[in-house]
Design a protein around this motif. Structure first.
Motif, PDB file in Angstrom:
ATOM      1  N   THR A  99      34.484 -48.366 -11.015  1.00 63.00           N
ATOM      2  CA  THR A  99      35.873 -48.821 -11.122  1.00 63.00           C
ATOM      3  C   THR A  99      36.192 -49.227 -12.551  1.00 63.00           C
ATOM      4  OG1 THR A  99      35.893 -49.559  -8.822  1.00 63.00           O
ATOM      5  CG2 THR A  99      37.535 -50.527 -10.292  1.00 63.00           C
ATOM      6  N   LEU A 100      35.308 -49.997 -13.171  1.00 61.80           N
ATOM      7  CA  LEU A 100      35.546 -50.447 -14.542  1.00 61.80           C
ATOM      8  C   LEU A 100      35.518 -49.290 -15.531  1.00 61.80           C
ATOM      9  CD1 LEU A 100      33.517 -53.748 -14.414  1.00 61.80           C
ATOM     10  CD2 LEU A 100      35.981 -53.549 -14.823  1.00 61.80           C
ATOM     11  N   GLN A 101      34.661 -48.309 -15.320  1.00 60.41           N
ATOM     12  CA  GLN A 101      34.628 -47.143 -16.200  1.00 60.41           C
ATOM     13  C   GLN A 101      35.936 -46.351 -16.087  1.00 60.41           C
ATOM     14  OE1 GLN A 101      30.932 -45.322 -14.982  1.00 60.41           O
ATOM     15  NE2 GLN A 101      29.791 -46.359 -16.605  1.00 60.41           N
ATOM     16  N   GLY A 102      36.533 -46.349 -14.899  1.00 62.35           N
ATOM     17  CA  GLY A 102      37.817 -45.697 -14.712  1.00 62.35           C
ATOM     18  C   GLY A 102      38.973 -46.465 -15.336  1.00 62.35           C
ATOM     19  N   CYS A 103      38.737 -47.720 -15.689  1.00 54.32           N
ATOM     20  CA  CYS A 103      39.773 -48.568 -16.292  1.00 54.32           C
ATOM     21  C   CYS A 103      39.614 -48.687 -17.807  1.00 54.32           C
ATOM     22  CB  CYS A 103      39.724 -49.968 -15.674  1.00 54.32           C
ATOM     23  SG  CYS A 103      40.196 -50.033 -13.954  1.00 54.32           S
ATOM     24  N   MET A 104      38.821 -47.824 -18.422  1.00 55.12           N
ATOM     25  CA  MET A 104      38.593 -47.898 -19.869  1.00 55.12           C
ATOM     26  C   MET A 104      39.920 -47.822 -20.611  1.00 55.12           C
ATOM     27  SD  MET A 104      35.394 -48.123 -20.713  1.00 55.12           S
ATOM     28  CE  MET A 104      34.433 -47.087 -21.740  1.00 55.12           C
ATOM     29  N   GLY A 105      40.147 -48.754 -21.529  1.00 61.24           N
ATOM     30  CA  GLY A 105      41.364 -48.784 -22.317  1.00 61.24           C
ATOM     31  C   GLY A 105      42.544 -49.423 -21.605  1.00 61.24           C
ATOM     32  N   GLN A 106      42.362 -49.840 -20.368  1.00 62.53           N
ATOM     33  CA  GLN A 106      43.445 -50.449 -19.597  1.00 62.53           C
ATOM     34  C   GLN A 106      43.295 -51.967 -19.561  1.00 62.53           C
ATOM     35  OE1 GLN A 106      43.910 -48.883 -15.660  1.00 62.53           O
ATOM     36  NE2 GLN A 106      43.714 -46.757 -16.325  1.00 62.53           N
ATOM     37  N   TYR A 107      44.413 -52.625 -19.374  1.00 62.65           N
ATOM     38  CA  TYR A 107      44.447 -54.073 -19.219  1.00 62.65           C
ATOM     39  C   TYR A 107      44.049 -54.407 -17.778  1.00 62.65           C
ATOM     40  CZ  TYR A 107      46.231 -58.841 -19.520  1.00 62.65           C
ATOM     41  OH  TYR A 107      46.345 -60.199 -19.525  1.00 62.65           O
ATOM     42  N   VAL A 108      43.104 -55.327 -17.603  1.00 64.36           N
ATOM     43  CA  VAL A 108      42.650 -55.740 -16.273  1.00 64.36           C
ATOM     44  C   VAL A 108      42.554 -57.254 -16.197  1.00 64.36           C
ATOM     45  CG1 VAL A 108      41.340 -53.619 -15.825  1.00 64.36           C
ATOM     46  CG2 VAL A 108      40.194 -55.576 -16.857  1.00 64.36           C
ATOM     47  N   VAL A 109      42.584 -57.747 -14.987  1.00 67.82           N
ATOM     48  CA  VAL A 109      42.303 -59.159 -14.707  1.00 67.82           C
ATOM     49  C   VAL A 109      41.010 -59.164 -13.913  1.00 67.82           C
ATOM     50  CG1 VAL A 109      43.094 -61.263 -13.581  1.00 67.82           C
ATOM     51  CG2 VAL A 109      44.750 -59.709 -14.629  1.00 67.82           C
ATOM     52  N   ILE A 110      40.032 -59.940 -14.362  1.00 65.17           N
ATOM     53  CA  ILE A 110      38.732 -60.026 -13.693  1.00 65.17           C
ATOM     54  C   ILE A 110      38.503 -61.473 -13.271  1.00 65.17           C
ATOM     55  CG2 ILE A 110      36.228 -59.799 -13.959  1.00 65.17           C
ATOM     56  CD1 ILE A 110      36.742 -57.555 -15.956  1.00 65.17           C
ATOM     57  N   GLU A 111      38.242 -61.658 -12.001  1.00 66.67           N
ATOM     58  CA  GLU A 111      37.873 -62.985 -11.493  1.00 66.67           C
ATOM     59  C   GLU A 111      36.353 -63.040 -11.435  1.00 66.67           C
ATOM     60  OE1 GLU A 111      38.407 -66.819 -10.108  1.00 66.67           O
ATOM     61  OE2 GLU A 111      40.027 -65.468 -10.642  1.00 66.67           O
ATOM     62  N   THR A 112      35.774 -64.054 -12.074  1.00 65.13           N
ATOM     63  CA  THR A 112      34.327 -64.234 -12.044  1.00 65.13           C
ATOM     64  C   THR A 112      33.997 -65.509 -11.281  1.00 65.13           C
ATOM     65  OG1 THR A 112      34.119 -65.580 -14.050  1.00 65.13           O
ATOM     66  CG2 THR A 112      34.192 -63.189 -14.342  1.00 65.13           C
ATOM     67  N   THR A 113      32.734 -65.755 -11.106  1.00 61.03           N
ATOM     68  CA  THR A 113      32.309 -66.983 -10.446  1.00 61.03           C
ATOM     69  C   THR A 113      32.627 -68.206 -11.308  1.00 61.03           C
ATOM     70  OG1 THR A 113      30.086 -66.739 -11.355  1.00 61.03           O
ATOM     71  CG2 THR A 113      30.488 -65.832  -9.153  1.00 61.03           C
TER      72      THR A 113
ATOM     73  N   PHE B  66      34.568 -60.127 -25.058  1.00 65.82           N
ATOM     74  CA  PHE B  66      33.781 -60.879 -24.088  1.00 65.82           C
ATOM     75  C   PHE B  66      32.900 -59.905 -23.319  1.00 65.82           C
ATOM     76  CE2 PHE B  66      37.531 -63.384 -24.883  1.00 65.82           C
ATOM     77  CZ  PHE B  66      37.052 -64.673 -24.959  1.00 65.82           C
ATOM     78  N   PHE B  67      31.670 -60.291 -23.069  1.00 69.09           N
ATOM     79  CA  PHE B  67      30.748 -59.489 -22.280  1.00 69.09           C
ATOM     80  C   PHE B  67      30.550 -60.217 -20.949  1.00 69.09           C
ATOM     81  CE2 PHE B  67      29.945 -58.569 -26.700  1.00 69.09           C
ATOM     82  CZ  PHE B  67      29.941 -57.185 -26.719  1.00 69.09           C
ATOM     83  N   VAL B  68      31.007 -59.592 -19.874  1.00 69.09           N
ATOM     84  CA  VAL B  68      30.968 -60.204 -18.548  1.00 69.09           C
ATOM     85  C   VAL B  68      29.912 -59.483 -17.715  1.00 69.09           C
ATOM     86  CG1 VAL B  68      32.312 -60.750 -16.484  1.00 69.09           C
ATOM     87  CG2 VAL B  68      33.431 -60.716 -18.727  1.00 69.09           C
ATOM     88  N   ARG B  69      29.005 -60.250 -17.139  1.00 75.63           N
ATOM     89  CA  ARG B  69      27.960 -59.661 -16.282  1.00 75.63           C
ATOM     90  C   ARG B  69      28.596 -59.136 -14.995  1.00 75.63           C
ATOM     91  NH1 ARG B  69      23.776 -63.764 -14.931  1.00 75.63           N
ATOM     92  NH2 ARG B  69      22.831 -61.967 -13.934  1.00 75.63           N
ATOM     93  N   ILE B  70      28.222 -57.916 -14.616  1.00 77.59           N
ATOM     94  CA  ILE B  70      28.740 -57.290 -13.394  1.00 77.59           C
ATOM     95  C   ILE B  70      28.420 -58.165 -12.182  1.00 77.59           C
ATOM     96  CG2 ILE B  70      28.558 -55.277 -11.870  1.00 77.59           C
ATOM     97  CD1 ILE B  70      29.997 -54.629 -14.503  1.00 77.59           C
ATOM     98  N   ALA B  71      27.244 -58.779 -12.169  1.00 81.80           N
ATOM     99  CA  ALA B  71      26.822 -59.597 -11.024  1.00 81.80           C
ATOM    100  C   ALA B  71      27.709 -60.826 -10.836  1.00 81.80           C
ATOM    101  CB  ALA B  71      25.369 -60.033 -11.199  1.00 81.80           C
ATOM    102  N   GLU B  72      28.460 -61.230 -11.862  1.00 83.37           N
ATOM    103  CA  GLU B  72      29.314 -62.406 -11.785  1.00 83.37           C
ATOM    104  C   GLU B  72      30.751 -62.084 -11.371  1.00 83.37           C
ATOM    105  OE1 GLU B  72      28.223 -65.620 -12.208  1.00 83.37           O
ATOM    106  OE2 GLU B  72      26.268 -64.660 -12.264  1.00 83.37           O
ATOM    107  N   ILE B  73      31.087 -60.786 -11.264  1.00 81.87           N
ATOM    108  CA  ILE B  73      32.461 -60.398 -10.941  1.00 81.87           C
ATOM    109  C   ILE B  73      32.729 -60.544  -9.456  1.00 81.87           C
ATOM    110  CG2 ILE B  73      34.098 -58.467 -10.910  1.00 81.87           C
ATOM    111  CD1 ILE B  73      32.807 -57.494 -13.510  1.00 81.87           C
ATOM    112  N   VAL B  74      33.847 -61.199  -9.123  1.00 76.00           N
ATOM    113  CA  VAL B  74      34.274 -61.385  -7.737  1.00 76.00           C
ATOM    114  C   VAL B  74      35.273 -60.299  -7.356  1.00 76.00           C
ATOM    115  CG1 VAL B  74      35.386 -62.961  -6.106  1.00 76.00           C
ATOM    116  CG2 VAL B  74      33.879 -63.864  -7.887  1.00 76.00           C
ATOM    117  N   TRP B  75      36.299 -60.100  -8.217  1.00 77.33           N
ATOM    118  CA  TRP B  75      37.265 -59.021  -7.995  1.00 77.33           C
ATOM    119  C   TRP B  75      37.875 -58.569  -9.308  1.00 77.33           C
ATOM    120  CZ3 TRP B  75      41.982 -60.526  -9.747  1.00 77.33           C
ATOM    121  CH2 TRP B  75      42.352 -61.845  -9.619  1.00 77.33           C
ATOM    122  N   ILE B  76      38.486 -57.364  -9.270  1.00 75.86           N
ATOM    123  CA  ILE B  76      39.120 -56.758 -10.439  1.00 75.86           C
ATOM    124  C   ILE B  76      40.522 -56.333 -10.044  1.00 75.86           C
ATOM    125  CG2 ILE B  76      39.013 -54.874 -12.126  1.00 75.86           C
ATOM    126  CD1 ILE B  76      36.007 -54.637 -11.214  1.00 75.86           C
ATOM    127  N   MET B  77      41.503 -56.589 -10.919  1.00 82.36           N
ATOM    128  CA  MET B  77      42.867 -56.117 -10.675  1.00 82.36           C
ATOM    129  C   MET B  77      43.359 -55.372 -11.914  1.00 82.36           C
ATOM    130  SD  MET B  77      46.300 -58.194  -9.549  1.00 82.36           S
ATOM    131  CE  MET B  77      46.302 -59.244 -10.988  1.00 82.36           C
TER     132      MET B  77
END
Length: 91
Positions: free
Chosen positions: A39-53, A78-89
């Protein structure tokens, strides 16, 4: 073997576990969620909101590896660990 098919451990005198597990030594576990990475690779160059723990972060996806995503936000990367991601918008 125990009922779950895993080897049973026998404790040595004094209640200490064996120094190495019976199944062949230490095992390294790297949690990878391939669907989040895809999903994140498909969002390259796009603005996203990521909820982490630890909270929410917003920015443009700069890159994505199996263990982290690089997000450009507020003139910082910012480098965000995949394991810490709750959801992506995606925006």
């Amino acid at each position: 073997m125990n009922p779950y098919g895993m080897p049973s451990y026998s404790y040595h005198q004094g209640g200490q576990p064996p120094s190495q597990p019976m199944f062949g030594g230490p095992v390294t576990v790297n949690p990878v969620d391939p669907f989040v990475v895809e999903t994140l690779q498909g969002c390259m160059g796009q603005y996203v909101v990521i909820e982490t723990t630890r909270g929410r972060i917003e920015g443009v996806v700069q890159g994505c590896k199996p263990d982290h995503v690089a997000l450009r936000a507020r003139n910082n990367t910012f480098f965000v660990r995949i394991a810490e991601i709750v959801w992506i918008m995606p925006d």
